[in-house]
Structure formats: C-alpha cells, structure tokens
Scaffold this motif. Structure first.
Motif, PDB file in Angstrom:
ATOM      1  N   UNK A   1       0.824  -1.222   0.000  1.00 58.63           N
ATOM      2  CA  UNK A   1       0.000   0.000   0.000  1.00 58.63           C
ATOM      3  C   UNK A   1       0.852   1.264   0.000  1.00 58.63           C
ATOM      4  N   UNK A   2       2.145   1.123   0.249  1.00 63.33           N
ATOM      5  CA  UNK A   2       3.057   2.276   0.288  1.00 63.33           C
ATOM      6  C   UNK A   2       3.643   2.495  -1.101  1.00 63.33           C
ATOM      7  N   UNK A   3       3.258   3.594  -1.740  1.00 62.50           N
ATOM      8  CA  UNK A   3       3.671   3.855  -3.113  1.00 62.50           C
ATOM      9  C   UNK A   3       4.925   4.712  -3.202  1.00 62.50           C
ATOM     10  N   UNK A   4       5.078   5.642  -2.273  1.00 54.42           N
ATOM     11  CA  UNK A   4       6.208   6.568  -2.340  1.00 54.42           C
ATOM     12  C   UNK A   4       6.392   7.248  -0.990  1.00 54.42           C
ATOM     13  N   UNK A   5       7.642   7.566  -0.672  1.00 52.92           N
ATOM     14  CA  UNK A   5       7.913   8.313   0.554  1.00 52.92           C
ATOM     15  C   UNK A   5       9.177   7.831   1.243  1.00 52.92           C
ATOM     16  N   UNK A   6       9.280   8.144   2.516  1.00 51.04           N
ATOM     17  CA  UNK A   6      10.419   7.747   3.337  1.00 51.04           C
ATOM     18  C   UNK A   6       9.903   7.243   4.673  1.00 51.04           C
ATOM     19  N   UNK A   7      10.684   6.354   5.303  1.00 51.54           N
ATOM     20  CA  UNK A   7      10.315   5.846   6.619  1.00 51.54           C
ATOM     21  C   UNK A   7      11.519   5.935   7.548  1.00 51.54           C
ATOM     22  N   UNK A   8      11.250   6.377   8.774  1.00 49.16           N
ATOM     23  CA  UNK A   8      12.270   6.466   9.809  1.00 49.16           C
ATOM     24  C   UNK A   8      11.889   5.553  10.961  1.00 49.16           C
ATOM     25  N   UNK A   9      12.813   4.679  11.340  1.00 50.13           N
ATOM     26  CA  UNK A   9      12.625   3.734  12.444  1.00 50.13           C
ATOM     27  C   UNK A   9      13.601   4.072  13.554  1.00 50.13           C
ATOM     28  N   UNK A  10      13.091   4.238  14.779  1.00 49.84           N
ATOM     29  CA  UNK A  10      13.940   4.442  15.950  1.00 49.84           C
ATOM     30  C   UNK A  10      13.576   3.376  16.979  1.00 49.84           C
ATOM     31  N   UNK A  11      14.574   2.612  17.425  1.00 48.13           N
ATOM     32  CA  UNK A  11      14.310   1.615  18.457  1.00 48.13           C
ATOM     33  C   UNK A  11      15.625   1.151  19.062  1.00 48.13           C
ATOM     34  N   UNK A  12      15.521   0.473  20.218  1.00 50.45           N
ATOM     35  CA  UNK A  12      16.733  -0.034  20.830  1.00 50.45           C
ATOM     36  C   UNK A  12      16.990  -1.448  20.340  1.00 50.45           C
ATOM     37  N   UNK A  13      18.277  -1.763  20.162  1.00 50.58           N
ATOM     38  CA  UNK A  13      18.669  -3.059  19.648  1.00 50.58           C
ATOM     39  C   UNK A  13      20.061  -2.988  19.066  1.00 50.58           C
ATOM     40  N   UNK A  14      20.426  -3.993  18.291  1.00 51.18           N
ATOM     41  CA  UNK A  14      21.775  -4.051  17.732  1.00 51.18           C
ATOM     42  C   UNK A  14      21.778  -5.048  16.592  1.00 51.18           C
ATOM     43  N   UNK A  15      22.925  -5.134  15.937  1.00 51.64           N
ATOM     44  CA  UNK A  15      23.131  -6.147  14.923  1.00 51.64           C
ATOM     45  C   UNK A  15      23.408  -7.491  15.593  1.00 51.64           C
TER      46      UNK A  15
END
Length: 324
Positions: free
Chosen positions: A213-227
């Motif tokens: 449903x996402x055709x265009x734009x940008x997304x920002x994710x902030x969360x705690x964690x690691x590789x």
C-alpha cells in the motif's frame, strides 16, 4: 494448556480489555512505568523535524506524514512545533494507533489537525499511498517467539499459567523450514549454554502487510537493539524484560502483574534490515541515535548523546520508497 510465549505476550500487552496498552494509558513518562526519548527531551523530535524537511525537499509531491504508535502524542507535538507554522501547514498529519486510551490522549494534545487510523495499510490506501512514515519505540512491543538452546537445538518456550504462578515448557518450535533463513540466529551455534533469543516474526509480517500500500515516501525507524550477534554478546538470557514504575523486571517476573507492566525485547537490526531490503526499499541511514541527532540539531551533551547509554543503544534506520 500451555500457550506459546508469543501468544502470552500478545495478550499481556494488546488484549483490548485487559492488555497493558488498553489499561495503562497513563503509563508513559516520569510518573508512569517507563519513559521514551520523546518524553524526556525534545531533541529527537527536533531531529526528526529536520529529517522530514530534508525528505520533503527531495519529494515535494509527498504531503502526508504518518506516525505509527504515537504514545501520548508528545513526539508529534514537538515535531510540529519544530517545523514551524509555515512548514507544518503544507502537510496532512496522521496517527496510526490501536489503543483507544492513547488515541484520546493524543487528541487532547494535538487536536483537529490530525487524522487517526487503526491500521497502517488502510491509512496508506486512504491517502493514495504517498507518505513520510516514522515510528519511535514501536517494534520492541511486538510479540516475539522466544527460543532457548537445548541439547544442540533451538526449542520454543511455551507458558502455562496456574493462578499466580507460571511454568515454562520447552517444545519443538513451529517455524517452517522456509522461514529459518529469515532469522540470523539460525546461522551459528550460540556462545552460551541455554542461550535465549527473541524472534520478531510479528514485525516481519507487519512490514509485509502494508508494504504494497506504500507507493512513495520515506520511513524512519527508531528503536533499541543491535546487529546480530552483538545483540546477544553479553546476554545469555536474551533481551526480554518488563517495566513497572520504572523498575526493570526479568526472568519469571515477566509473568507477574499481567496487564499492568510493559514487556519489551530489543530489535535484531540484522533481521530487520534484511526484511526491508527484501521489500525493495532503499536504505539511506543506519546509525545510532546520538549520530542521528548530532547531525541535525544543536545538541547539548546529555544521555541521548552518550554512546555508552541511550545514544548508542538506540538505532535509527531510514528508507526510501520511490514511485514506479
């Protein structure tokens, strides 16, 4: 009958009548069970406002902004204030949140300029699919599959509740053979005997649910964690914990105070980045929170800039979806 830990966590947090996010709507902030970056300082909101300005300059045709899981609304309030009257009025603002109690708080704080939705896929469809999306400390509340290494194999943790006590039972996990490649923990033998890990299968499925449903734009994710494997380097019992009145609870305490305490787990960003790549989204940024804020604000030295604290524990990922 025992149930999967996934089922237990989902009920404890998201049951419409007795779940934590339905009952404990005043739980965010200094007087609640936990605080988020947004409730402790305006720095993150200011940095996200700067990011939105950058993205809107690159894609001026995108006029909708969606926050997913907006808590008490303070982050969006800071972002709107930081943008200023002229910039914020060119956007249409949306919040996706399933908690009726939190939506009431958000409406009191933010008022009429915001449209509310209960599902990101339907929100995107309603606005034609073009949006800037952001979420802060959202994914850590998704129910997880809890695994434990036993007898040279991964086994799944099931829970049987009996009155005020809980018994954990290890059984064969229910993941399909085709799903194992989606999780980095299956690629190596763990360092610790009885190692526990969390699989965010629910996050993977959530991304897939609304991606088309996402055709265009940008997304920002902030969360705690690691590789991975750094995520579990010093955590043989995994990252699961609960918070009640700012007190951290581990182990069997997770099964106490059901519906009255938050339950959370760190994000495995190796898995998360793999899933977003599979959706053909372009990754622009992967860095810690301190670096993201420092590049976009005039920031003082505080806990959000300490890479040995919150500044390093929280990660920021941004993606772009270009119209085709």
């Amino acid at each position: 009958m025992p149930e999967t830990f996934t089922s237990f966590m989902a009920r404890a947090l998201h049951d419409p009548q007795r779940g934590y996010y339905a009952r404990r709507v005043q739980a965010i902030g200094a007087k609640g069970d936990f605080s988020t970056s947004a409730t402790l300082s305006p720095l993150l909101g200011q940095a996200i406002a700067h990011w939105l300005t950058e993205e809107s300059e690159a894609m001026p045709e995108v006029r909708h902004i969606i926050e997913v899981g907006a808590g008490n609304g303070q982050l969006m309030q800071t972002i709107r204030q930081s943008l200023g009257w002229w910039k914020r009025r060119r956007f249409h603002w949306h919040i996706v949140d399933t908690s009726e109690g939190l939506r009431d708080q958000q409406k009191q704080r933010l008022g009429k300029p915001v449209t509310w939705h209960t599902d990101l896929s339907s929100a995107l469809k309603a606005i034609g699919g073009k949006a800037f999306i952001y979420h802060n400390e959202l994914l850590d509340a998704f129910p997880v599959i809890l695994l434990q290494w036993q007898d040279k194999q991964w086994r799944e943790v099931f829970v049987e509740l009996k009155g005020n006590s809980a018994q954990e039972i290890l059984q064969d996990h229910s993941l399909k053979e085709s799903e194992l490649a989606d999780f980095s923990v299956f690629k190596q033998v763990p360092r610790f005997k009885d190692q526990r890990v969390e699989l965010h299968l629910s996050v993977r499925d959530w991304l897939r649910h609304w991606a088309t449903a996402w055709a265009q734009g940008s997304m920002l994710t902030v969360d705690y964690g690691d590789l991975f494997p750094a995520l579990y380097h010093r955590q043989p019992q995994g990252t699961l914990r609960a918070y009640l009145l700012h007190q951290r609870l581990n182990g069997t305490d997770l099964y106490l105070n059901i519906g009255r305490q938050d339950i959370t787990a760190d994000i495995n960003f190796t898995d998360y980045r793999k899933w977003t790549q599979a959706l053909d989204w372009e990754e622009i940024i992967f860095q810690d929170q301190a670096s993201f804020i420092a590049a976009r604000t005039q920031c003082p030295n505080n806990q959000f800039m300490d890479r040995n604290g919150a500044g390093g524990a929280f990660k920021v990922v941004t993606h772009r979806k270009l119209f085709k």
